[in-house]
Design a protein around this motif. Structure first.
Motif, mmCIF file in Angstrom:
data_model
loop_
_atom_site.group_PDB
_atom_site.id
_atom_site.type_symbol
_atom_site.label_atom_id
_atom_site.label_comp_id
_atom_site.label_asym_id
_atom_site.label_seq_id
_atom_site.Cartn_x
_atom_site.Cartn_y
_atom_site.Cartn_z
ATOM 1 N N ALA A 123 -36.609 15.908 -9.341
ATOM 2 C CA ALA A 123 -37.092 17.103 -10.034
ATOM 3 C C ALA A 123 -36.572 18.338 -9.318
ATOM 4 O O ALA A 123 -36.732 18.483 -8.101
ATOM 5 C CB ALA A 123 -38.621 17.116 -10.065
ATOM 6 N N GLY A 124 -35.926 19.222 -10.073
ATOM 7 C CA GLY A 124 -35.356 20.431 -9.501
ATOM 8 C C GLY A 124 -36.376 21.560 -9.447
ATOM 9 O O GLY A 124 -36.877 21.997 -10.481
ATOM 10 N N ARG A 125 -36.654 22.041 -8.245
ATOM 11 C CA ARG A 125 -37.657 23.097 -8.103
ATOM 12 C C ARG A 125 -37.148 24.434 -8.613
ATOM 13 O O ARG A 125 -37.920 25.251 -9.125
ATOM 14 C CB ARG A 125 -38.080 23.215 -6.635
ATOM 15 C CG ARG A 125 -38.766 21.979 -6.080
ATOM 16 C CD ARG A 125 -39.394 22.278 -4.735
ATOM 17 N NE ARG A 125 -39.940 21.088 -4.095
ATOM 18 C CZ ARG A 125 -41.127 20.570 -4.377
ATOM 19 N NH1 ARG A 125 -41.887 21.123 -5.306
ATOM 20 N NH2 ARG A 125 -41.558 19.494 -3.728
ATOM 21 N N THR A 126 -35.858 24.701 -8.467
ATOM 22 C CA THR A 126 -35.304 25.983 -8.902
ATOM 23 C C THR A 126 -34.835 25.931 -10.348
ATOM 24 O O THR A 126 -35.163 26.797 -11.157
ATOM 25 C CB THR A 126 -34.131 26.400 -7.995
ATOM 26 O OG1 THR A 126 -34.592 26.504 -6.644
ATOM 27 C CG2 THR A 126 -33.544 27.734 -8.432
ATOM 28 N N CYS A 206 -21.867 20.853 -16.194
ATOM 29 C CA CYS A 206 -22.287 21.373 -14.883
ATOM 30 C C CYS A 206 -22.180 22.894 -14.803
ATOM 31 O O CYS A 206 -21.759 23.459 -13.790
ATOM 32 C CB CYS A 206 -21.486 20.722 -13.762
ATOM 33 S SG CYS A 206 -21.693 18.931 -13.674
ATOM 34 N N VAL A 207 -22.557 23.549 -15.878
ATOM 35 C CA VAL A 207 -22.534 25.009 -15.965
ATOM 36 C C VAL A 207 -23.974 25.529 -15.980
ATOM 37 O O VAL A 207 -24.859 24.897 -16.556
ATOM 38 C CB VAL A 207 -21.798 25.468 -17.247
ATOM 39 C CG1 VAL A 207 -21.992 26.956 -17.512
ATOM 40 C CG2 VAL A 207 -20.315 25.134 -17.157
ATOM 41 N N THR A 215 -27.596 23.816 -14.867
ATOM 42 C CA THR A 215 -27.125 22.541 -14.342
ATOM 43 C C THR A 215 -26.419 22.688 -13.001
ATOM 44 O O THR A 215 -26.611 21.870 -12.092
ATOM 45 C CB THR A 215 -26.176 21.870 -15.351
ATOM 46 O OG1 THR A 215 -26.759 21.927 -16.648
ATOM 47 C CG2 THR A 215 -25.920 20.430 -14.972
ATOM 48 N N GLU A 216 -25.612 23.700 -12.852
ATOM 49 C CA GLU A 216 -24.902 23.884 -11.594
ATOM 50 C C GLU A 216 -25.885 24.146 -10.453
ATOM 51 O O GLU A 216 -25.709 23.626 -9.341
ATOM 52 C CB GLU A 216 -23.900 25.031 -11.704
ATOM 53 C CG GLU A 216 -22.967 25.113 -10.503
ATOM 54 C CD GLU A 216 -21.827 26.095 -10.726
ATOM 55 O OE1 GLU A 216 -20.661 25.682 -10.562
ATOM 56 O OE2 GLU A 216 -22.095 27.266 -11.046
ATOM 57 N N THR A 217 -26.911 24.914 -10.723
ATOM 58 C CA THR A 217 -27.948 25.157 -9.715
ATOM 59 C C THR A 217 -28.631 23.860 -9.319
ATOM 60 O O THR A 217 -28.946 23.650 -8.138
ATOM 61 C CB THR A 217 -28.985 26.161 -10.254
ATOM 62 O OG1 THR A 217 -28.353 27.423 -10.454
ATOM 63 C CG2 THR A 217 -30.140 26.327 -9.285
ATOM 64 N N LYS A 221 -28.163 23.145 -5.434
ATOM 65 C CA LYS A 221 -29.349 23.502 -4.655
ATOM 66 C C LYS A 221 -30.450 22.441 -4.725
ATOM 67 O O LYS A 221 -30.890 21.913 -3.704
ATOM 68 C CB LYS A 221 -29.897 24.849 -5.127
ATOM 69 C CG LYS A 221 -31.127 25.337 -4.378
ATOM 70 C CD LYS A 221 -31.546 26.719 -4.845
ATOM 71 C CE LYS A 221 -32.867 27.148 -4.220
ATOM 72 N NZ LYS A 221 -32.795 27.187 -2.738
ATOM 73 N N ASP A 222 -30.887 22.117 -5.928
ATOM 74 C CA ASP A 222 -32.047 21.239 -6.079
ATOM 75 C C ASP A 222 -31.788 19.817 -5.602
ATOM 76 O O ASP A 222 -32.627 19.215 -4.912
ATOM 77 C CB ASP A 222 -32.493 21.204 -7.543
ATOM 78 C CG ASP A 222 -33.058 22.533 -8.009
ATOM 79 O OD1 ASP A 222 -33.498 23.314 -7.147
ATOM 80 O OD2 ASP A 222 -33.054 22.785 -9.229
ATOM 81 N N LEU A 223 -30.661 19.245 -5.994
ATOM 82 C CA LEU A 223 -30.369 17.863 -5.623
ATOM 83 C C LEU A 223 -30.251 17.699 -4.108
ATOM 84 O O LEU A 223 -30.896 16.803 -3.537
ATOM 85 C CB LEU A 223 -29.100 17.386 -6.333
ATOM 86 C CG LEU A 223 -28.633 15.964 -6.001
ATOM 87 C CD1 LEU A 223 -29.698 14.941 -6.378
ATOM 88 C CD2 LEU A 223 -27.317 15.652 -6.710
#
Length: 374
Positions: A123-126, A206-207, A215-217, A221-223
């Motif tokens: 789960a991506g926090r940002t 991945c944009v 997706t890029e973030t 960052k998140d992953l």
């Protein structure tokens, strides 16, 4: 029964065979010139052809892993989510292990000797995106003498639409990594395997889509944050690499070029170098020329400061449509004198799993030589 079930494939093949037999058997009875006979012949041919094509399509999906389920096939996949952090000290972290199992094709049943594959939810926090993934942990991760050691990480991405499971079963990343490390040809590393499509069914390339999925973030960052919080992995940029095939290859190169402080090396297996705009992607850039140019790797390498990263690209002289583009990309990267470039060029090989299986061992070895475990 699921789309990837062997029973579905067997039933489709049997149904197609029975229709073929029925067509041969009934054809003499439909030899008249009446409209009913003609309609019957057309109907039999049509139904038989559809059944044959359906069975071939299911078989191809079994081999190449294009779609994971019926919902995925018909664009109704719903396993996406939004992360809501209700409390700062909640029990759930950004990465949750759902299940674990052994590495297929490796003898033994203990993680200390075979390694382990974990199915996880991230789960991506940002970005507020969520996606399932598979994590391969090498045998050394479980061995007492390495209990304080950190390991390098490679993020592995599928093509579009692709399935993360195909990276495990069809492309055999864990098995290949385990064998290479066992033979001393690469260092033990953790593999995080997932689809680049973290907002299905849309292909986001991945944009960070304006007003849409970031997706890029998620990948930049998140992953990394989720993996760092759960596993013993290196925290320095030199500990992280990214690789993928087709769409995943484009994403891998782009992430390494955009975020050299996160990914020190990127591998593109049969990549392309510019995000397409089609019905699967929708409008990725919303007329933002700067965003569009930044996603064009050919443009980026010629107009932006060269990133301090290492890249590996692959193609084949016969069978791949990206051969000429790959040669141009290599030439442009070489002209920077800062970004490092290497390649694997096969004599022949199509845009398929068989070709990528031929390239993955050498690509993993190359990547291993550029990653540290700290």
């Amino acid at each position: 029964m699921g789309l990837t079930s062997n029973k579905v494939l067997a039933l489709a093949a049997v149904f197609a065979a029975l229709l073929f037999v029925a067509t041969v058997w009934l054809w003499p009875r439909l030899a008249r010139r009446s409209w009913r006979a003609v309609t019957g012949r057309v109907g039999l041919l049509l139904v038989t052809q559809v059944a044959l094509l359906a069975s071939l399509g299911i078989a191809a999906n079994q081999v190449f892993g294009f779609y994971a389920s019926w919902a995925d096939l018909f664009g109704r996949e719903t396993d996406q989510g939004v992360v809501v952090n209700h409390t700062a000290g909640g029990r759930g972290g950004p990465l949750q292990v759902v299940s674990s199992g052994a590495v297929q094709g490796v003898s033994g049943d203990r993680p200390q000797t075979t390694g382990q594959i974990q199915r996880v939810d991230i789960a991506g926090r940002t970005s507020r995106l969520a996606t399932p993934a598979y994590v391969y942990l090498p045998p050394e991760y479980f061995q007492p003498q390495f209990r304080t050691r950190t390991f390098p990480v490679t993020v592995v991405l599928t093509g579009y639409p692709g399935t993360a499971r195909a990276l495990v079963d069809k492309l055999r990343y864990p098995r290949t990594a385990q064998e290479l490390a066992k033979n001393g040809r690469m260092q033990p590393m953790i593999l995080v395997m997932l689809r680049p499509t973290v907002a299905p069914p849309r292909d986001t390339e991945c944009v960070d889509v304006p007003g849409g999925p970031q997706t890029e973030t998620f990948f930049a960052k998140d992953l990394p944050e989720a993996v760092l919080a759960h596993y013993r992995v290196g925290k320095r940029p030199g500990s992280w690499g990214v690789m993928g095939d087709s769409t995943g290859g484009y994403c891998a190169l782009k992430l390494a070029m955009h975020f050299p402080g996160v990914y020190t090396a990127g591998v593109g297996l049969s990549p392309y170098y510019k995000a397409p705009i089609d019905p699967t992607t929708g409008d990725l850039f919303h007329r933002d020329r700067a965003l569009r140019d930044r996603a064009d790797l050919m443009w980026l390498i010629g107009h932006a400061p060269a990133p301090d990263t290492s890249l590996l690209v692959t193609s084949s002289r016969v069978g791949e449509h990206n051969y000429a583009a790959t040669l141009r990309f290599i030439e442009r990267v070489q002209a920077t004198n800062k970004t490092r470039i290497a390649s694997i060029i096969l004599g022949s090989g199509g845009h398929n799993f068989n070709t990528w299986r031929r390239e993955i061992p050498a690509a993993l070895q190359w990547l291993s030589g550029r990653l540290s475990d700290r």
